[in-house]
Design an enzyme around this catalytic site. Sequence first.
Site, PDB file in Angstrom:
ATOM      1  N   LYS A 136      -3.888 -10.017  -6.356  1.00 21.81           N
ATOM      2  CA  LYS A 136      -5.167 -10.196  -5.652  1.00 21.81           C
ATOM      3  C   LYS A 136      -6.267  -9.279  -6.233  1.00 21.81           C
ATOM      4  O   LYS A 136      -5.979  -8.139  -6.593  1.00 21.81           O
ATOM      5  CB  LYS A 136      -4.928  -9.835  -4.176  1.00 21.81           C
ATOM      6  CG  LYS A 136      -6.138  -9.907  -3.296  1.00 21.81           C
ATOM      7  CD  LYS A 136      -5.782  -9.490  -1.873  1.00 21.81           C
ATOM      8  CE  LYS A 136      -6.117  -8.042  -1.638  1.00 21.81           C
ATOM      9  NZ  LYS A 136      -6.729  -7.728  -0.356  1.00 21.81           N
ATOM     10  N   LYS A 193     -10.886  -4.247  -4.158  1.00 20.90           N
ATOM     11  CA  LYS A 193     -11.985  -3.346  -4.481  1.00 20.90           C
ATOM     12  C   LYS A 193     -11.504  -1.980  -4.949  1.00 20.90           C
ATOM     13  O   LYS A 193     -12.210  -1.275  -5.649  1.00 20.90           O
ATOM     14  CB  LYS A 193     -12.988  -3.239  -3.325  1.00 20.90           C
ATOM     15  CG  LYS A 193     -12.444  -2.755  -2.007  1.00 20.90           C
ATOM     16  CD  LYS A 193     -13.587  -2.637  -0.997  1.00 20.90           C
ATOM     17  CE  LYS A 193     -13.388  -3.500   0.222  1.00 20.90           C
ATOM     18  NZ  LYS A 193     -12.172  -3.255   0.994  1.00 20.90           N
ATOM     19  N   LYS A 198       0.831  -1.225   0.000  1.00 22.21           N
ATOM     20  CA  LYS A 198       0.000   0.000   0.000  1.00 22.21           C
ATOM     21  C   LYS A 198       0.852   1.255   0.000  1.00 22.21           C
ATOM     22  O   LYS A 198       0.462   2.272  -0.570  1.00 22.21           O
ATOM     23  CB  LYS A 198      -0.996  -0.020   1.157  1.00 22.21           C
ATOM     24  CG  LYS A 198      -2.078  -1.078   0.929  1.00 22.21           C
ATOM     25  CD  LYS A 198      -3.416  -0.740   1.548  1.00 22.21           C
ATOM     26  CE  LYS A 198      -4.461  -1.718   1.005  1.00 22.21           C
ATOM     27  NZ  LYS A 198      -5.731  -1.691   1.674  1.00 22.21           N
TER      28      LYS A 198
HETATM   29  N1  AQP Z   1      -9.122 -11.152  -3.466  1.00 21.50           N
HETATM   30  C1  AQP Z   1      -9.530 -11.642  -2.299  1.00 21.50           C
HETATM   31  N2  AQP Z   1      -9.699 -12.981  -2.142  1.00 21.50           N
HETATM   32  C2  AQP Z   1     -10.119 -13.495  -0.963  1.00 21.50           C
HETATM   33  N3  AQP Z   1     -10.384 -12.723   0.124  1.00 21.50           N
HETATM   34  C3  AQP Z   1     -10.242 -11.392   0.000  1.00 21.50           C
HETATM   35  N4  AQP Z   1     -10.425 -10.369   0.856  1.00 21.50           N
HETATM   36  C4  AQP Z   1     -10.140  -9.210   0.254  1.00 21.50           C
HETATM   37  N5  AQP Z   1      -9.758  -9.437  -1.016  1.00 21.50           N
HETATM   38  C5  AQP Z   1      -9.799 -10.785  -1.200  1.00 21.50           C
HETATM   39  C6  AQP Z   1     -10.891 -10.540   2.233  1.00 21.50           C
HETATM   40  O1  AQP Z   1     -11.958  -9.630   2.439  1.00 21.50           O
HETATM   41  C7  AQP Z   1     -11.930  -9.211   3.797  1.00 21.50           C
HETATM   42  C8  AQP Z   1     -12.050  -7.730   3.873  1.00 21.50           C
HETATM   43  O2  AQP Z   1     -10.943  -7.109   3.278  1.00 21.50           O
HETATM   44  P1  AQP Z   1     -10.683  -5.574   3.570  1.00 21.50           P
HETATM   45  O3  AQP Z   1     -11.688  -4.749   2.921  1.00 21.50           O
HETATM   46  O4  AQP Z   1     -10.583  -5.344   5.025  1.00 21.50           O
HETATM   47  O5  AQP Z   1      -9.259  -5.292   3.037  1.00 21.50           O
HETATM   48  P2  AQP Z   1      -8.436  -5.816   1.848  1.00 21.50           P
HETATM   49  O6  AQP Z   1      -7.973  -7.212   2.143  1.00 21.50           O
HETATM   50  O7  AQP Z   1      -7.368  -4.802   1.610  1.00 21.50           O
HETATM   51  O8  AQP Z   1      -9.493  -5.868   0.676  1.00 21.50           O
HETATM   52  P3  AQP Z   1      -9.401  -5.148  -0.682  1.00 21.50           P
HETATM   53  O9  AQP Z   1     -10.631  -5.521  -1.448  1.00 21.50           O
HETATM   54  O10 AQP Z   1      -8.095  -5.448  -1.345  1.00 21.50           O
HETATM   55  O11 AQP Z   1      -9.517  -3.648  -0.258  1.00 21.50           O
HETATM   56  P4  AQP Z   1      -8.671  -2.398  -0.697  1.00 21.50           P
HETATM   57  O12 AQP Z   1      -8.685  -2.397  -2.204  1.00 21.50           O
HETATM   58  O13 AQP Z   1      -9.380  -1.236  -0.110  1.00 21.50           O
HETATM   59  O14 AQP Z   1      -7.302  -2.576  -0.132  1.00 21.50           O
HETATM   60  C9  AQP Z   1     -10.646  -9.738   4.422  1.00 21.50           C
HETATM   61  O15 AQP Z   1     -10.970 -10.886   5.181  1.00 21.50           O
HETATM   62  C10 AQP Z   1      -9.826 -10.118   3.237  1.00 21.50           C
HETATM   63  O16 AQP Z   1      -8.956 -11.190   3.536  1.00 21.50           O
END
Ligand code: AQP
Length: 355
Positions: free
Chosen positions: A219, A222, A137
């Site tokens: 990965k 969002k 990040k």
């Molecule tokens: N690609 C993924 N596959 C499986 N699990 C996922 N999670 C996120 N992306 C995947 C799981 O979703 C939960 C919430 O995630 P988060 O919003 O707290 O943070 P993150 O992991 O950083 O998710 P994003 O979508 O990648 O968000 P941004 O883009 O804002 O950084 C967690 O349990 C995570 O494991």
Amino acid sequence: MQNKRMAAATTRKDRLSIMNQEATAPKKRIFSGVQPTGNLTIGNYLGAIKNWTTLQDDYECLYCVVNQHAITVRQDPAALRRATYETLAVYLAAGLDPEKNTMFIQSHVSAHAELAWVLNCYTMFGELSRMTQFKDKSAKHADNVNAGLFTYPVLMAADILLYQADLVPVGIDQKQHIELTRDVAERFNAIYSNTFTVPEPYMPKTGTKIMSLQDPTKKMSKSDENENATVRILDDKDTIIRKFKRAVTDSDTVVRYSEDKPGVSNLMAIYSCFTGKDFDAIEKEFEGKGYGDFKLAVGEACADSLAPVRSRFTELMADKAYLETVAKEGAARASYLARKTLSKVYRKVGFVEFK
Ligand code: AQP
């Protein structure tokens, strides 16, 4: 577990004793959360939320919308407010029952920030420097490498430890943060005697890491700017099918799960999560067929599974008063539990409290 113990019991007295213990034993506690940083993806759904719905009868569950984590990256305030309610609405639309689960918004329970401060003083700079999410990040947001981004895992540790959670259902990307949470809990317990439950990560068999449809080595996130890379829980059927049709695969034509076929393997994992079919069955189903048929089937399975979530979400978003009630009641229950842990921590570290 229950059945194994029961099967091992040889006398009626033993069986009755096990039944009594199980009737009175408290349920294990679960904590998890999602950041309201945009429209949730099928990664968030398959890696986290869908599994939560299968746990609600057997565990005591707390699910948080972690809006304090969200501001480690710059957010538009109006968009953050909207996404906070939308995330709560997705929890409900996915099937989480507010009678069985405590659902709340992180900033409504001030104990999260308070415990995070204490835990900051028991977490090492070197430990935080090793976190891969921080490295990723900070590279992605090089103009805003703030202290909150660095100490994000400490707030996450506070989220979990406040509730004495036994299990934390997360995707594999969060495993390192759970390990750090365990280390901090063990360190604190070793200094001050048993204070925190040391939590375990709880991961589904498939879906722990859904990859980007455009770069299957990355990965699905969002906040990805390439809309074709992510499938959103709330995308309509045509959009979902179009995104799957454009998904990157390979120059081969065989649907087979293999490390050297990351695009196809990712689509197979998604298909498996939505249909319950295993990889062997999927390979057989698409034997002799091209990627076109396969991608369409994945898109349809995904869109059909998400259709009820989408329609329930629309109803919920039209009833803001109901969402507020769920969030208020959830915050009251969460605050009660959180305060108990926080008072214990304050006493142990030597903070003065009034009687
Ligand atoms: N690609 C993924 N596959 C499986 N699990 C996922 N999670 C996120 N992306 C995947 C799981 O979703 C939960 C919430 O995630 P988060 O919003 O707290 O943070 P993150 O992991 O950083 O998710 P994003 O979508 O990648 O968000 P941004 O883009 O804002 O950084 C967690 O349990 C995570 O494991």
